[in-house]
Enzyme design. Sequence first.
Site, PDB file in Angstrom:
ATOM      1  N   HIS A 248      19.118   8.143   8.578  1.00 29.07           N
ATOM      2  CA  HIS A 248      20.282   8.970   8.919  1.00 29.07           C
ATOM      3  C   HIS A 248      20.008   9.957  10.043  1.00 29.07           C
ATOM      4  O   HIS A 248      20.818  10.838  10.286  1.00 29.07           O
ATOM      5  CB  HIS A 248      20.731   9.780   7.692  1.00 29.07           C
ATOM      6  CG  HIS A 248      21.615   9.029   6.762  1.00 29.07           C
ATOM      7  ND1 HIS A 248      21.287   7.811   6.245  1.00 29.07           N
ATOM      8  CD2 HIS A 248      22.839   9.332   6.247  1.00 29.07           C
ATOM      9  CE1 HIS A 248      22.257   7.401   5.437  1.00 29.07           C
ATOM     10  NE2 HIS A 248      23.206   8.289   5.436  1.00 29.07           N
TER      11      HIS A 248
ATOM     12  N   GLU B  80      32.047  -0.188  10.163  1.00 33.91           N
ATOM     13  CA  GLU B  80      31.911   0.248  11.562  1.00 33.91           C
ATOM     14  C   GLU B  80      32.065  -0.900  12.538  1.00 33.91           C
ATOM     15  O   GLU B  80      32.689  -0.760  13.586  1.00 33.91           O
ATOM     16  CB  GLU B  80      30.560   0.948  11.778  1.00 33.91           C
ATOM     17  CG  GLU B  80      30.480   2.372  11.234  1.00 33.91           C
ATOM     18  CD  GLU B  80      30.099   2.441   9.773  1.00 33.91           C
ATOM     19  OE1 GLU B  80      29.899   1.373   9.156  1.00 33.91           O
ATOM     20  OE2 GLU B  80      29.998   3.558   9.232  1.00 33.91           O
TER      21      GLU B  80
END
Lengths: 331, 385
Positions: free
Chosen positions: A134, A65
């Site tokens: 998450h 990322e």
Amino acid sequence: MSIASMREIEFRDAVREAMSEEMRRDMRVMLMGEEVAQYNGAYKVSRGMLDEFGPRRVIDTPISESGFAGMAIGAAMMGLRPIVEFMSWSFSLVAADPILNNAPKMLYMSGGQFGCPIVFRGNNGAGGQLGSTHSWSIEGLFSNVPGMKMVIPSNPYDAKGLMKTAIRDDDPVFFLESERLLSMRGEVPEEEYLIPFGQARIARAGKDCTIVSFGRMVNVCLEVAIELEKEGISCEILDMRTIRPLDAASIIRSVKRTGACVVVDQSWSFGSPGSEVAALVHRECFDDLDNYVHRVHSADVPAPYAYGLEQEYLPNARRIAEAVRSCLYRS
Amino acid sequence: MSAAPNADGQVRTKSSRPEVPMATAKSWLREMMLIREFELRCMQAYQDKKIGGFCHVYIGQEAVAVGTIAATEARDPIVTAYRDHGHALARGMNPNHCMAEMFGRVGGCAKGKGGSMHMFDRDNNLFGGHGIVGAQIPLGVGLAFATKYEDEVINAAKNGGKSNRVTLAFLGDGALNQGSVHEAMNLAGLFDLPVIIICENNGYSMGTSIVRGTTMGHEISAKSEAYGMEGVEIDGMDVIETYWAMKELVDKVRATSRPIFVDMRCYRFKGHSMSDPRKYRTREEEERYEQGDPIGVLKAQLELRGLTEDEHKEIQREVRATVKSAVEWAEHSPVPPMTDLYRDVYRERWGPYTGSSEPEMLGGGENECNFNAIDTTIDRKADLL
């Protein structure tokens, strides 16, 4: 628009239509992210886009990322208009430096020379028992940063119109979807439309209490409003659509009418859009309020895994209804 | 190609390289002397508290910026880290604007909003000046991504031919241990991006010598192998050698669109920043490298080709005058008006820097931060492609 042009599509289809239309319109727009191309998107948002636009414009990236977000920012500085998909905004934290320290500051620190027309998008908020790493609602953390815009749509119609605006915007836009909304169906016209930033939508009109919310929580608020109606409580629900810019005028107008305000925000309470709205309302509507602004947030703990705990952790119908009743001295 | 920095003070003549025209070589000497003089005056201005914040000078590494950038074309994008004054000047930034930026004045290249570490120059394709160690490498890879995209998607659709631009992305050896650098190198290798990642290996990551912080510190180009990238060592203390070696690489990348990693051997003569007493290295080591001063090396090379002491003194006089007037220009440039605080946060009417030192550039009405304005019709200057 004519009724005939309306059809019902899913939230994910709405986002895809917006991206595809803008990619047809402007060659500089491209999509990159993990699994967006050959896999058709981890959540099928980009399904079919590789077939239409080819691998040069719909680009599978490795799991890095920080690297690909930074790469996209560099490309945006050169004049491309990248759309970067984070499979989850939770994963964007490893890219915090490029997305927070580069994209929103580039225009300012270059004295206006280099802007960053880029859209970061992905799932935000609890997905369903994914545990604490998450389940980020990043709006509290990220909306703190000037120079960026933040969009949090609650339904397919808004998702499409706001995504098209996001792609055409010259500033970095953080576009927060929700895994729990991707299959939501809603009416979306065939004709092109754009929804401007900074204009809240009255999701439900009412007179007793203003509920300020955004994203998935708007839908929970709508359910609560139906229940509260049975108790004789009329709620006005404002769907903010964008957090930056924030449509302060709509909030103030509504609260001046109702005299009561509840904010529902699924990020943590400390330093959040919810606290900002509360501060705004207390400042601008001080003499109009019959009670302090009540706030419903995720509990101030890491997101738990266990089903029951997670349900209680998130803002839910019970906690929202309690807040409205308390705000109206009905509890 | 040569490996370790040549610190023996010898005049190097590499017979395998073609001769650089004397006028060109003299212009490089002038540029390097300009950077040296500029940095000396920066140090002085910093001590006089005219420059604030952090300030990292380029003294000792002048041959790197001058030699590498000479090997590019003006349209080739460049991005670097925070030791960026040398790259800005070598890229053609007006020294007045560079100095005014550090003085925090409105005539600065970023209107005084960036400072020493954030030199941006759109007209010269300099994409910063970046303060976070390593962060500029993903950006540089993105610049290369955009130039390739421009060729393969946009120009291809218009039958517009190829621009084949080559991006230079600079980093220090300390940045080699940042994850984002490795992610970016993987992406560059994976996507065949036309970028040369130049590690200005001055041997120190702030006060940590390369062997104390970096595996394979004696041969960092080996790291590029894992990313499918050619790794090359270049003597960054010799501008002629730097130029020829880089010219080969730039030509190669322009033709192949394959990234290359460069271990550019050099030495920083001063501290990491202005507050660094350099206790982590010996005076003997510094003296050894100072004997191979890149300006002295080039001067000696040119003396063999007829450069006279008078000519050298004339260049020295000229760069002193240039830098002195840059300091004066910076001092006379106005401080940014307070209304400027809220400008350039979002795109607005008052656009890019125009190079003027005058506050009239702030004209155009009172622009509030245009939170709610949506205008998709204006042809933005930002759209290069």
